[in-house]
Scaffold this motif. Structure first.
Motif, PDB file in Angstrom:
ATOM      1  N   GLY A  59      -9.109  26.487 -50.970  1.00 20.84           N
ATOM      2  CA  GLY A  59      -8.365  25.547 -51.705  1.00 20.84           C
ATOM      3  C   GLY A  59      -7.436  24.698 -50.704  1.00 20.84           C
ATOM      4  O   GLY A  59      -6.799  23.946 -51.208  1.00 20.84           O
ATOM      5  N   ASP A  60      -7.173  24.767 -49.366  1.00 23.25           N
ATOM      6  CA  ASP A  60      -6.469  23.987 -48.567  1.00 23.25           C
ATOM      7  C   ASP A  60      -7.254  23.157 -47.897  1.00 23.25           C
ATOM      8  O   ASP A  60      -7.908  23.425 -47.179  1.00 23.25           O
ATOM      9  N   GLU A  61      -7.061  21.704 -48.397  1.00 20.21           N
ATOM     10  CA  GLU A  61      -8.021  20.552 -47.641  1.00 20.21           C
ATOM     11  C   GLU A  61      -7.572  20.488 -46.355  1.00 20.21           C
ATOM     12  O   GLU A  61      -8.220  19.447 -45.812  1.00 20.21           O
ATOM     13  N   ARG A  62      -6.553  21.133 -45.994  1.00 17.23           N
ATOM     14  CA  ARG A  62      -6.203  20.788 -44.417  1.00 17.23           C
ATOM     15  C   ARG A  62      -7.138  21.293 -43.524  1.00 17.23           C
ATOM     16  O   ARG A  62      -7.157  21.122 -42.286  1.00 17.23           O
ATOM     17  N   PHE A  63      -7.891  22.235 -43.867  1.00 11.60           N
ATOM     18  CA  PHE A  63      -8.994  23.095 -42.993  1.00 11.60           C
ATOM     19  C   PHE A  63     -10.359  22.746 -43.596  1.00 11.60           C
ATOM     20  O   PHE A  63     -10.606  22.532 -44.640  1.00 11.60           O
ATOM     21  N   CYS A  64     -11.149  22.660 -42.505  1.00 13.54           N
ATOM     22  CA  CYS A  64     -12.640  22.551 -42.534  1.00 13.54           C
ATOM     23  C   CYS A  64     -13.309  23.601 -42.203  1.00 13.54           C
ATOM     24  O   CYS A  64     -12.922  24.005 -41.286  1.00 13.54           O
ATOM     25  N   LEU A  65     -14.807  23.769 -42.780  1.00 15.08           N
ATOM     26  CA  LEU A  65     -15.642  24.918 -42.212  1.00 15.08           C
ATOM     27  C   LEU A  65     -16.179  23.982 -41.027  1.00 15.08           C
ATOM     28  O   LEU A  65     -16.868  23.142 -40.909  1.00 15.08           O
ATOM     29  N   MET A  66     -15.976  24.857 -39.941  1.00 14.84           N
ATOM     30  CA  MET A  66     -16.692  24.563 -38.617  1.00 14.84           C
ATOM     31  C   MET A  66     -17.716  25.657 -38.232  1.00 14.84           C
ATOM     32  O   MET A  66     -17.608  26.816 -38.112  1.00 14.84           O
ATOM     33  N   ARG A  67     -18.840  25.050 -37.607  1.00  9.64           N
ATOM     34  CA  ARG A  67     -20.032  26.031 -37.382  1.00  9.64           C
ATOM     35  C   ARG A  67     -20.481  25.268 -35.948  1.00  9.64           C
ATOM     36  O   ARG A  67     -20.383  24.254 -35.685  1.00  9.64           O
ATOM     37  N   THR A  68     -21.190  26.229 -34.986  1.00 12.87           N
ATOM     38  CA  THR A  68     -21.499  25.550 -33.947  1.00 12.87           C
ATOM     39  C   THR A  68     -22.753  26.412 -33.569  1.00 12.87           C
ATOM     40  O   THR A  68     -23.092  27.528 -34.121  1.00 12.87           O
ATOM     41  N   GLY A  69     -23.716  25.769 -32.893  1.00 12.54           N
ATOM     42  CA  GLY A  69     -25.066  26.350 -32.642  1.00 12.54           C
ATOM     43  C   GLY A  69     -25.635  26.053 -31.296  1.00 12.54           C
ATOM     44  O   GLY A  69     -24.798  25.828 -30.388  1.00 12.54           O
ATOM     45  N   SER A  70     -26.891  26.392 -30.972  1.00 13.86           N
ATOM     46  CA  SER A  70     -27.465  26.471 -29.680  1.00 13.86           C
ATOM     47  C   SER A  70     -27.764  25.059 -29.316  1.00 13.86           C
ATOM     48  O   SER A  70     -27.517  23.989 -30.407  1.00 13.86           O
ATOM     49  N   TYR A  71     -27.843  24.804 -28.298  1.00 15.24           N
ATOM     50  CA  TYR A  71     -28.514  23.269 -27.762  1.00 15.24           C
ATOM     51  C   TYR A  71     -27.618  22.178 -28.384  1.00 15.24           C
ATOM     52  O   TYR A  71     -27.871  21.209 -28.704  1.00 15.24           O
ATOM     53  N   ASN A  72     -26.195  22.508 -27.886  1.00 18.67           N
ATOM     54  CA  ASN A  72     -25.039  21.850 -27.919  1.00 18.67           C
ATOM     55  C   ASN A  72     -25.028  21.022 -29.476  1.00 18.67           C
ATOM     56  O   ASN A  72     -24.843  19.691 -29.567  1.00 18.67           O
ATOM     57  N   ILE A  73     -25.009  21.902 -30.337  1.00 20.32           N
ATOM     58  CA  ILE A  73     -24.859  21.618 -31.928  1.00 20.32           C
ATOM     59  C   ILE A  73     -23.503  21.898 -32.468  1.00 20.32           C
ATOM     60  O   ILE A  73     -23.110  23.003 -32.420  1.00 20.32           O
ATOM     61  N   PHE A  74     -22.915  21.049 -32.899  1.00 22.12           N
ATOM     62  CA  PHE A  74     -21.331  21.577 -33.430  1.00 22.12           C
ATOM     63  C   PHE A  74     -21.544  20.571 -35.180  1.00 22.12           C
ATOM     64  O   PHE A  74     -21.813  19.619 -35.067  1.00 22.12           O
ATOM     65  N   MET A  75     -20.845  21.294 -36.057  1.00 23.03           N
ATOM     66  CA  MET A  75     -20.852  20.670 -37.091  1.00 23.03           C
ATOM     67  C   MET A  75     -19.401  21.032 -37.919  1.00 23.03           C
ATOM     68  O   MET A  75     -18.880  22.138 -37.998  1.00 23.03           O
ATOM     69  N   GLU A  76     -18.684  20.008 -38.540  1.00 20.59           N
ATOM     70  CA  GLU A  76     -17.514  20.256 -39.360  1.00 20.59           C
ATOM     71  C   GLU A  76     -17.598  19.833 -40.730  1.00 20.59           C
ATOM     72  O   GLU A  76     -18.147  18.486 -40.782  1.00 20.59           O
ATOM     73  N   TYR A  77     -17.463  20.453 -41.839  1.00 23.88           N
ATOM     74  CA  TYR A  77     -17.708  20.192 -43.050  1.00 23.88           C
ATOM     75  C   TYR A  77     -16.232  20.255 -43.725  1.00 23.88           C
ATOM     76  O   TYR A  77     -15.853  21.236 -43.932  1.00 23.88           O
ATOM     77  N   CYS A  78     -15.970  19.161 -44.464  1.00 25.29           N
ATOM     78  CA  CYS A  78     -14.719  19.082 -44.872  1.00 25.29           C
ATOM     79  C   CYS A  78     -14.929  18.646 -46.596  1.00 25.29           C
ATOM     80  O   CYS A  78     -15.696  17.786 -46.823  1.00 25.29           O
ATOM     81  N   THR A  79     -14.063  19.039 -47.507  1.00 25.03           N
ATOM     82  CA  THR A  79     -14.186  18.915 -48.781  1.00 25.03           C
ATOM     83  C   THR A  79     -12.717  18.665 -49.301  1.00 25.03           C
ATOM     84  O   THR A  79     -11.964  19.465 -48.795  1.00 25.03           O
ATOM     85  N   CYS A  80     -12.745  17.699 -50.429  1.00 24.43           N
ATOM     86  CA  CYS A  80     -11.205  17.374 -50.902  1.00 24.43           C
ATOM     87  C   CYS A  80     -11.598  16.718 -52.438  1.00 24.43           C
ATOM     88  O   CYS A  80     -12.596  16.347 -52.599  1.00 24.43           O
ATOM     89  N   ASN A  81     -10.463  16.858 -52.956  1.00 21.65           N
ATOM     90  CA  ASN A  81     -10.425  16.174 -54.213  1.00 21.65           C
ATOM     91  C   ASN A  81      -9.028  16.030 -54.665  1.00 21.65           C
ATOM     92  O   ASN A  81      -8.637  15.753 -55.946  1.00 21.65           O
ATOM     93  N   SER A  82      -8.276  15.857 -53.505  1.00 19.81           N
ATOM     94  CA  SER A  82      -6.598  15.428 -54.163  1.00 19.81           C
ATOM     95  C   SER A  82      -6.520  14.076 -54.448  1.00 19.81           C
ATOM     96  O   SER A  82      -5.474  13.936 -55.225  1.00 19.81           O
ATOM     97  N   LYS A  83      -7.562  13.386 -53.991  1.00 22.02           N
ATOM     98  CA  LYS A  83      -7.138  11.894 -54.635  1.00 22.02           C
ATOM     99  C   LYS A  83      -8.424  11.194 -54.172  1.00 22.02           C
ATOM    100  O   LYS A  83      -9.260  11.484 -53.554  1.00 22.02           O
ATOM    101  N   ASP A  84      -8.693  10.001 -54.770  1.00 18.70           N
ATOM    102  CA  ASP A  84      -9.697   9.009 -54.497  1.00 18.70           C
ATOM    103  C   ASP A  84      -9.778   8.416 -53.134  1.00 18.70           C
ATOM    104  O   ASP A  84      -8.624   8.425 -52.551  1.00 18.70           O
ATOM    105  N   GLY A  85     -10.945   8.663 -52.486  1.00 24.74           N
ATOM    106  CA  GLY A  85     -11.008   8.441 -51.103  1.00 24.74           C
ATOM    107  C   GLY A  85     -10.686   9.320 -49.960  1.00 24.74           C
ATOM    108  O   GLY A  85     -10.351   8.818 -48.939  1.00 24.74           O
ATOM    109  N   CYS A  86     -10.375  10.670 -50.425  1.00 23.78           N
ATOM    110  CA  CYS A  86      -9.601  11.316 -49.596  1.00 23.78           C
ATOM    111  C   CYS A  86     -10.660  11.921 -48.446  1.00 23.78           C
ATOM    112  O   CYS A  86     -10.197  12.397 -47.640  1.00 23.78           O
ATOM    113  N   ASN A  87     -12.004  11.424 -48.558  1.00 25.05           N
ATOM    114  CA  ASN A  87     -12.700  11.742 -47.354  1.00 25.05           C
ATOM    115  C   ASN A  87     -12.815  10.723 -46.288  1.00 25.05           C
ATOM    116  O   ASN A  87     -13.817  10.417 -45.518  1.00 25.05           O
ATOM    117  N   GLY A  88     -11.802   9.719 -46.362  1.00 21.03           N
ATOM    118  CA  GLY A  88     -11.610   8.441 -45.457  1.00 21.03           C
ATOM    119  C   GLY A  88     -11.037   9.108 -44.117  1.00 21.03           C
ATOM    120  O   GLY A  88     -11.619   9.392 -43.145  1.00 21.03           O
TER     121      GLY A  88
END
Length: 151
Positions: free
Chosen positions: A95-124
């Motif tokens: 429930g804390d939008e300041r933090f995102c889910l982060m994953r790394t993998g082999s072959y130089n792959i990195f992913m950060e997944y952030c979700t929010c609903n605090s206001k319109d356009g919060c994924n900007g």
């Protein structure tokens, strides 16, 4: 309690609940199609998307988007950004939008997944947080209820 006091409390509570009744609007773009979708984010040529109008997904029948998401991924040294409406999950981590889910993998792959609903356009932008209007409205509602309870 007088009828006017009951009406004032009901109106304040209704105002607090109205924000959750509205569908959220999110930015919808991909940096591989539009470089302005990356970071820093430039929404000057993008229209914000009303998630209420987003299509139903075939594999998620009956599920509607309730949040915005931003995905940042690095594949073979190249950064890509995806912004859109999100159909499942919870805002942020626990429930804390300041933090995102982060994953790394082999072959130089990195992913950060952030979700929010605090206001319109919060994924900007990177900065997250509740809107000042929501805080003021909640403060007003609490003050109003406290005033009537003291009488």
């Amino acid at each position: 309690m007088r009828a006017i006091e009951k009406l004032a409390i009901a109106a304040a509570l209704l105002c607090c609940m109205l924000q959750t009744a509205y569908a959220i609007k999110c930015w919808d773009c991909r940096s591989d199609n539009d470089p302005k979708c990356g970071d820093p984010f430039d929404n000057s040529t993008l229209a914000i998307t009303d998630c209420q109008q987003a299509p139903e997904l075939e594999h998620l029948k009956g599920v509607r988007p309730t949040m915005c998401r931003k995905i940042r991924q690095k594949v073979h040294g190249e950064w890509r950004y995806f912004r859109s409406c999100a159909y499942m999950g919870e805002p942020g981590i626990e429930g804390d939008e300041r933090f995102c889910l982060m994953r790394t993998g082999s072959y130089n792959i990195f992913m950060e997944y952030c979700t929010c609903n605090s206001k319109d356009g919060c994924n900007g932008a990177n900065g997250r947080g509740g809107s000042a209007g929501s805080v003021l409205l909640a403060t007003f509602a609490v003050g109003l209820v406290a005033h009537f309870l003291r009488q």
